[in-house]
Structure formats: C-alpha cells, structure tokens
Design an enzyme around this catalytic site. Structure first.
Site, mmCIF file in Angstrom:
data_model
loop_
_atom_site.group_PDB
_atom_site.id
_atom_site.type_symbol
_atom_site.label_atom_id
_atom_site.label_comp_id
_atom_site.label_asym_id
_atom_site.label_seq_id
_atom_site.Cartn_x
_atom_site.Cartn_y
_atom_site.Cartn_z
ATOM 1 N N PRO A 151 -0.575 14.198 18.122
ATOM 2 C CA PRO A 151 -1.122 15.085 17.075
ATOM 3 C C PRO A 151 -0.541 16.490 17.187
ATOM 4 C CG PRO A 151 -2.877 13.968 18.283
ATOM 5 C CD PRO A 151 -1.604 13.681 19.009
ATOM 6 N N GLU A 152 -0.153 17.052 16.050
ATOM 7 C CA GLU A 152 0.391 18.405 16.000
ATOM 8 C C GLU A 152 -0.599 19.280 15.222
ATOM 9 O OE1 GLU A 152 4.612 18.311 14.925
ATOM 10 O OE2 GLU A 152 4.729 16.234 15.545
#
Ligand SMILES: [Zn+2]
Length: 284
Positions: A2-3
């Site tokens: 996840p960014e």
C-alpha cells in the site's frame, strides 16, 4: 505494498467511524508487530484512551489518542485493516475494540512485516516522522525547487530518489512509475541530472498520479483491501505500471519493463527518452 492513496483511502473510511471512540481493548496476538516493545507496554500506553484523530503521514497511519499518545501503523507488504469483519479473519495479528464492541478493527497480515510503533508526546511524534519522511506530496509543499535541491549531485536513478521516503513521503513502486510516465522522464535518469523543467513535471506527475489513485480508492494488485474488504480500482487505470507490451496510452509504442532501484519498472521509452550512456574513457 500500500502506498499513499491506499493508506489514505483506509484512513478516510475509518476516521468517521472511529474518531471520538474509546479504545477499550487492544489484543496483540503477534509480538513481532510492535517489537522491540513488548505487547503489554503498547497495550498499557493506549488502552482506555479516546481516539481523538486518525491521521496519515506518508504511508503511516497516525492514531492520535488522548493525552498525546500516538500509534504509528505501517501496513508494509501485506497488511490490511478490516472493520467489523464477520468472525475471525485469516492472519489476524492485532484486534482493536472500540466503545465496548461498537466497532472491532482487525489488522491482518500474512507476511507479518506490518508494524505498530509508539510515540508519547508531540515532540516524540515529530522526531519519529522527521527522521523517516520527507515532503508530503499533497500538502502543497512538493515543488521543483525543493526536489532539485535535494537531488543535487545524486547519481542514483530518479526512480530510486522517488522511492526514498526521506525525499517524497508515500510514493512507492506503482505511483513512481505512473508519475515518471506523466512527467516524460525516464526512470533511470540520474536524479542529479534532471533540469528544473523536468522536476516541475515530476512534481506535477507525482501529484496527479496520487490524486488519480485516491479517486479510484487505491490499487488492489495484491493484498490491499478497503476496510470493508472491497478492492480498489486503480489497477484498471494504470498508464504504464504492469502493462509491459501494451501500447503506450500517448504514443502507442509498447510499454517496456526494466529494472530500476531493484524494482520492476515500467516506462514508454519514446515518451520517456532513455538517458544517453556516459562516454567511457578507453584505458591507455
Ligand atoms: Zn509513449
């Protein structure tokens, strides 16, 4: 992994349901999550406190509890947060109980790289973040001058520069590729060699890619899920990332896959011209 858009999507889903509620119980089933602190230390510091705000910095979720007790959560590779799941979801590592069971939040993480760290007091939080994170890209502070100053003299590829959280917080492999494509800058171009105009384009590309990701609820190419278990949709809108062999959306040339900063990297080498090899001096 996840960014920024994925973490921010989760934050926006969780904050309205959990802010203002009391953390009545915290069950840490996996001591590795909060190591080197013992689970009991973390539980003692947090339980019984009201959640005043759920924030985010870079890829960190920042849980601000009463009396400046902060929990900094990082999902790393495979972490997910499920709100009020039915039963016990697989790979549950930590469970938060709010307002006597009004809400249960489960942190699930098959590969167990996700972390929970404590900061007690605002100065400790500031120190934690300052050590790890550079400019917050959607704060209005990401500009060409700051990037160029930071990159001066660096031979490392611009993709590696963007992946370093101390430069730009929250950008990872997906959004670095998408941003550099939007900017028309080759991922292997040495960061220190970009012009002011190119840094302008990179700053704009980063912002645009992140905003597009957020609008689609993040990307679910592997484990990322929304708090209700749904998938994000940004993987269907990638311009180049994971699209090797497909036509570039701008010029139609096939997208290529290469390695930059040790990561699978996607680019259109017509829209993003490859840097020229430095001429080698032949040995005498
Ligand atoms: Zn192209």
């Amino acid at each position: 992994m996840p960014e920024l858009p994925e973490v921010e999507t989760l934050r926006r889903q969780l904050a309205p349901r959990l802010e203002g509620r009391r953390l009545d119980a915290l069950a840490i089933h996996d001591a590795r999550w909060c190591a080197p602190l013992a689970p009991a230390v973390v539980v003692d510091a947090l339980h019984g406190r009201r959640l005043e705000a759920l924030g985010r910095r870079g890829k960190y979720l920042v849980w601000e509890l009463e009396d400046e007790a902060f929990l900094l959560m990082h999902l790393r590779m495979t972490g997910t947060l499920l709100l009020d799941p039915a039963g016990e979801p697989p790979y549950e590592r930590v469970r938060f109980t709010f307002d006597a069971g009004a809400h249960e939040l489960c942190f699930c993480d098959p590969r167990r790289f996700g972390t929970g760290e404590l900061a007690l007091g605002a100065p400790a939080l500031e120190a934690f973040l300052a050590l790890r994170l550079g400019v917050e890209p959607l704060s209005g502070q990401l500009d060409a001058a700051a990037l160029r100053r930071r990159a001066r003299g660096r031979r490392a590829p611009v993709k590696a520069f963007l992946l370093d959280q101390r430069n730009v917080a929250g950008v990872g492999n997906i959004y670095a590729d998408e941003a550099l494509f939007r900017a028309g800058v080759h991922p292997l171009r040495p960061a220190g060699a970009l012009t002011r105009v190119q840094w302008d384009a990179v700053a704009r590309g980063v912002r645009e890619a992140l905003v597009a990701g957020l609008a689609a609820g993040g990307a679910s190419i592997d484990d990322f899920r929304h708090a209700d278990g749904d998938r994000g949709a940004f993987q269907d809108e990638f311009l180049v990332h994971r699209r090797a062999g497909e036509p570039c959306p701008v010029c139609g040339c096939p997208v290529v896959k290469l390695v930059a900063a040790g990561r699978g990297t996607y680019a259109c080498e017509r829209c993003q011209p490859r840097p020229r090899r430095r001429r080698r001096v032949a040995p005498a």
